[in-house]
Design a protein around this motif. Structure first.
Motif, mmCIF file in Angstrom:
data_model
loop_
_atom_site.group_PDB
_atom_site.id
_atom_site.type_symbol
_atom_site.label_atom_id
_atom_site.label_comp_id
_atom_site.label_asym_id
_atom_site.label_seq_id
_atom_site.Cartn_x
_atom_site.Cartn_y
_atom_site.Cartn_z
ATOM 1 N N LEU A 18 0.842 -1.200 0.000
ATOM 2 C CA LEU A 18 0.000 0.000 0.000
ATOM 3 C C LEU A 18 0.877 1.249 0.000
ATOM 4 O O LEU A 18 2.041 1.208 0.382
ATOM 5 C CB LEU A 18 -0.904 0.027 1.238
ATOM 6 C CG LEU A 18 -1.915 -1.115 1.340
ATOM 7 C CD1 LEU A 18 -2.602 -1.086 2.702
ATOM 8 C CD2 LEU A 18 -2.943 -1.043 0.222
ATOM 9 N N GLN A 20 1.329 5.019 1.581
ATOM 10 C CA GLN A 20 0.901 5.864 2.689
ATOM 11 C C GLN A 20 0.861 7.308 2.209
ATOM 12 O O GLN A 20 1.846 7.830 1.695
ATOM 13 C CB GLN A 20 1.855 5.768 3.894
ATOM 14 C CG GLN A 20 1.688 4.507 4.703
ATOM 15 C CD GLN A 20 2.352 3.320 4.059
ATOM 16 O OE1 GLN A 20 3.468 3.413 3.605
ATOM 17 N NE2 GLN A 20 1.655 2.198 4.018
ATOM 18 N N ASP A 31 -3.765 4.714 4.243
ATOM 19 C CA ASP A 31 -3.278 3.741 3.275
ATOM 20 C C ASP A 31 -4.149 3.764 2.035
ATOM 21 O O ASP A 31 -5.368 3.915 2.121
ATOM 22 C CB ASP A 31 -3.291 2.328 3.862
ATOM 23 C CG ASP A 31 -2.302 2.160 5.000
ATOM 24 O OD1 ASP A 31 -1.262 2.833 4.983
ATOM 25 O OD2 ASP A 31 -2.574 1.344 5.896
#
Length: 62
Positions: A18, A20, A31
């Protein structure tokens, strides 16, 4: 930009597949799947920065 909801953020890192993101001007990271992250049009960056400045101005002690 998180294209899932139009939120504008700065990429802070990558973890667990993911991305950030953090709101411009500070705030809590969130996320986002990489396929939902995209470039932000300049007018949207400006709009997000003005919104943050207005938020700070309202919180300023009088």
């Amino acid at each position: 930009m998180d294209h899932r909801d139009g939120s504008v953020g700065q990429v802070m890192g990558h973890e667990g597949g993911l991305v950030q993101l953090r709101p411009l001007g500070d705030g809590r990271e969130w996320d986002c799947p990489p396929e939902s992250v995209g470039d932000v049009p300049p007018e949207d960056v400006l709009r997000a920065k003005v919104r943050e400045l207005n938020r700070r101005a309202q919180a300023w002690p009088r």
